[in-house]
Design a protein around this motif. Structure first.
Motif, short mmCIF file in Angstrom:
data_model
loop_
_atom_site.label_atom_id
_atom_site.label_comp_id
_atom_site.label_asym_id
_atom_site.label_seq_id
_atom_site.Cartn_x
_atom_site.Cartn_y
_atom_site.Cartn_z
N GLY A 86 0.91 -1.02 0.03
CA GLY A 86 0.06 0.00 -0.05
C GLY A 86 0.97 1.20 -0.11
N LEU A 87 -0.02 2.48 -0.40
CA LEU A 87 0.79 3.43 -0.49
C LEU A 87 1.56 4.15 0.98
N GLY A 88 0.75 4.00 1.93
CA GLY A 88 1.38 4.36 3.13
C GLY A 88 2.67 3.76 3.62
N VAL A 105 4.45 13.47 -4.44
CA VAL A 105 3.46 13.34 -5.57
C VAL A 105 3.47 11.99 -5.97
N LEU A 106 2.19 11.56 -6.12
CA LEU A 106 2.03 10.04 -6.55
C LEU A 106 2.36 9.91 -7.95
N GLY A 107 3.05 8.70 -8.47
CA GLY A 107 3.43 8.36 -9.64
C GLY A 107 2.60 8.36 -10.93
N ARG A 136 -13.90 6.70 -5.21
CA ARG A 136 -12.71 5.94 -5.58
C ARG A 136 -11.48 6.71 -5.17
N PHE A 137 -11.71 7.80 -4.48
CA PHE A 137 -10.45 8.52 -3.93
C PHE A 137 -10.44 8.68 -2.61
N GLY A 138 -9.09 9.32 -1.91
CA GLY A 138 -9.29 9.79 -0.49
C GLY A 138 -10.17 11.07 -0.57
N VAL A 139 -10.92 11.18 0.40
CA VAL A 139 -11.66 12.32 0.57
C VAL A 139 -11.63 12.96 1.81
N GLU A 151 -10.86 10.40 4.58
CA GLU A 151 -11.32 8.93 4.64
C GLU A 151 -10.86 8.39 3.03
N GLU A 152 -10.31 7.23 3.15
CA GLU A 152 -9.86 6.36 1.99
C GLU A 152 -11.06 5.68 1.43
N LYS A 153 -11.38 6.23 0.22
CA LYS A 153 -12.48 5.48 -0.69
C LYS A 153 -13.65 5.01 0.17
N PRO A 154 -14.44 6.18 0.87
CA PRO A 154 -15.47 5.76 1.63
C PRO A 154 -16.80 5.70 0.79
N ALA A 162 -11.86 15.62 -3.33
CA ALA A 162 -11.00 14.16 -3.57
C ALA A 162 -9.48 14.84 -3.35
N LEU A 163 -8.66 13.91 -2.87
CA LEU A 163 -7.18 14.23 -2.80
C LEU A 163 -6.54 13.56 -4.01
N ILE A 164 -5.98 14.61 -4.63
CA ILE A 164 -5.42 14.36 -6.10
C ILE A 164 -4.24 13.58 -6.07
N GLY A 165 -3.65 13.41 -4.93
CA GLY A 165 -2.13 12.88 -4.95
C GLY A 165 -0.93 13.49 -4.82
N ALA A 166 -1.15 14.83 -4.35
CA ALA A 166 -0.08 15.86 -3.83
C ALA A 166 0.02 16.22 -2.72
N TYR A 167 0.84 16.12 -1.76
CA TYR A 167 0.89 16.53 -0.56
C TYR A 167 2.23 17.06 -0.03
N SER A 168 1.99 18.13 1.02
CA SER A 168 3.25 18.76 1.66
C SER A 168 3.22 18.89 2.98
N ILE A 193 -1.92 -0.48 3.36
CA ILE A 193 -1.62 0.60 4.51
C ILE A 193 -1.80 1.80 3.91
N GLN A 194 -2.58 2.80 4.40
CA GLN A 194 -3.09 3.82 3.57
C GLN A 194 -2.18 5.01 3.96
N LEU A 195 -1.90 5.99 3.32
CA LEU A 195 -1.33 7.21 3.77
C LEU A 195 -2.45 8.08 4.27
N THR A 196 -3.71 8.00 3.70
CA THR A 196 -4.73 8.78 4.03
C THR A 196 -5.01 8.52 5.71
N ASP A 197 -4.60 7.35 6.13
CA ASP A 197 -4.99 7.13 7.69
C ASP A 197 -4.00 7.80 8.38
N ASP A 216 -6.56 21.57 -12.64
CA ASP A 216 -5.97 20.83 -13.49
C ASP A 216 -5.25 19.35 -13.54
N TRP A 217 -5.95 18.73 -12.69
CA TRP A 217 -5.59 17.29 -12.33
C TRP A 217 -6.23 16.28 -13.46
N PHE A 218 -5.21 15.58 -13.93
CA PHE A 218 -5.49 14.55 -14.75
C PHE A 218 -5.13 13.25 -14.35
C1 G1P Z 1 -4.31 7.25 -4.04
C2 G1P Z 1 -4.86 7.64 -2.71
C3 G1P Z 1 -6.11 8.34 -2.80
C4 G1P Z 1 -5.80 9.49 -3.74
C5 G1P Z 1 -5.55 8.86 -5.20
C6 G1P Z 1 -5.31 10.02 -6.13
O1 G1P Z 1 -5.18 6.10 -4.45
O2 G1P Z 1 -4.78 6.42 -1.81
O3 G1P Z 1 -6.45 9.01 -1.46
O4 G1P Z 1 -7.26 10.05 -3.82
O5 G1P Z 1 -4.52 7.89 -5.03
O6 G1P Z 1 -5.25 9.38 -7.44
P1 G1P Z 1 -5.10 5.17 -5.49
O7 G1P Z 1 -5.28 5.85 -6.91
O8 G1P Z 1 -3.71 4.69 -5.51
O9 G1P Z 1 -6.02 3.87 -5.31
#
Ligand code: G1P
Length: 310
Positions: A86-88, A105-107, A136-139, A151-154, A162-168, A193-197, A216-218
């Motif tokens: 998992g991401l965490g 930044v997520l890949g 389907r996202f972190g919220v 919350e992750e994917k509630p 939604a969390l777009i995958g960039a955190y500072s 294991i979740q980063l959101t937690d 402008d998130w894709f």
């Molecule tokens: C991950 C994160 C999620 C975030 C998303 C953005 O989920 O866990 O919180 O909203 O990236 O793309 P994944 O797409 O890896 O399932």
């Protein structure tokens, strides 16, 4: 400002993008003329960040080779996540390589805009976007201007943010300490294991985290969405070097890398051609051609090719 370190987790397999992820991780897939990782590193460099920790795993070699050859000016560190936990867990693998402020930044996150507000706001911050279906996202849960929960994917999201995958983060140590707590608790969601937690843990410890809107998130979650992202990015950034206009017919918008070779082709609209690709007698529309792909006599629309699959 203290120097930020970027952490980019790129260990994931990208099963929804097979067969193109058979030989490389998802972040190496091409969109709008270059790999997703190149879009990300462009943003990271724009933020003035010069040290990048990559958390690698699945098919790490092509990624490492690409980064070493294209970004020799950056300080790059590769740490391995040996099991997909998992991401965490992936971020936690970077612990020994990062101190002080960090930027994650997520890949698979392409942002066609400016990430600087995330690091320049002087706070702990998460990039967010209002989406139609946040399940389907972190919220992010808000109370006024304040983030009061994650919350992750509630199944029943408390907001559309939604969390777009960039955190500072101002202090990586706080984040790693929370990741440790989540890992020790044994808590997983969908077996990961979740980063959101860890974000929720920071809130519980009284750490303030602010939302920064990034419109402008894709997403590049599926091949269909990748083609759509390619179209949108080309509409904004067309790049057709003059030398390709003779002996070919190119209909904008397109992105053709300078190092490509084109002979007697009709390309466009919405065709991107990566580094070192060689196309002869091809007619392509709405297409992604990855680096080093060689094609002859191909007619196609809505098409993706790389050097293995064409
Ligand atoms: C991950 C994160 C999620 C975030 C998303 C953005 O989920 O866990 O919180 O909203 O990236 O793309 P994944 O797409 O890896 O399932």
């Amino acid at each position: 400002m203290k120097e930020y370190t970027a952490i980019i987790p790129v260990a994931g397999k990208g099963v929804r993008l097979l067969p193109f992820t058979q030989h490389c991780p998802k972040t190496m897939l091409s969109v709008a003329g270059k790999p997703i990782i190149a879009h990300i590193l462009q943003q990271v460099e724009q933020c003035g960040i010069r040290k990048v920790v990559f958390v690698v795993g699945y098919q790490k070699e092509p990624l490492i080779a690409y980064v070493r050859s294209h970004y020799p000016h950056l300080e790059t560190i590769f740490v391995e996540q040996k099991e997909p936990k998992g991401l965490g867990h992936a971020i936690y693998m970077a612990k020994n390589a990062v101190t002080g402020p960090c930027f994650i930044v997520l890949g698979d996150t392409i942002i066609d805009g400016d990430l600087r507000p995330l690091v320049a706001c002087g706070k702990n911050a998460v990039g967010v976007k209002t989406v139609e279906d946040p399940r389907r996202f972190g919220v992010v849960e808000m109370k006024g201007d304040l983030i009061v929960g994650f919350e992750e994917k509630p199944q029943q999201p408390k907001s559309n943010l939604a969390l777009i995958g960039a955190y500072s983060f101002l202090e990586a140590g706080q984040l790693f300490s929370c990741l440790e707590e989540v890992i020790a608790s044994g808590k997983t969601i969908k077996n990961e294991i979740q980063l959101t937690d860890a974000l929720s843990c920071l809130l519980q410890r009284g750490v303030e985290i602010v939302p920064v809107k990034m419109n402008d998130w894709f997403d590049c979650g599926t091949l269909e969405i990748m083609l759509q992202t390619n179209r949108v990015l080309l509409e904004r950034h067309s790049h057709i070097p003059e030398k390709f206009q003779t002996n070919n017919h190119i209909i904008p918008p397109c992105w053709i890398d300078e190092s490509a070779v084109l002979e007697n082709c009709v390309l466009g609209p919405h065709v991107s051609v990566g580094e070192g690709a060689v196309l002869k007698n091809c007619r392509l529309e709405d297409t992604i051609i990855s680096s080093q792909t060689e094609l002859e006599g191909k007619s196609a629309q809505h098409f993706i090719a790389d050097k293995y699959t064409k």
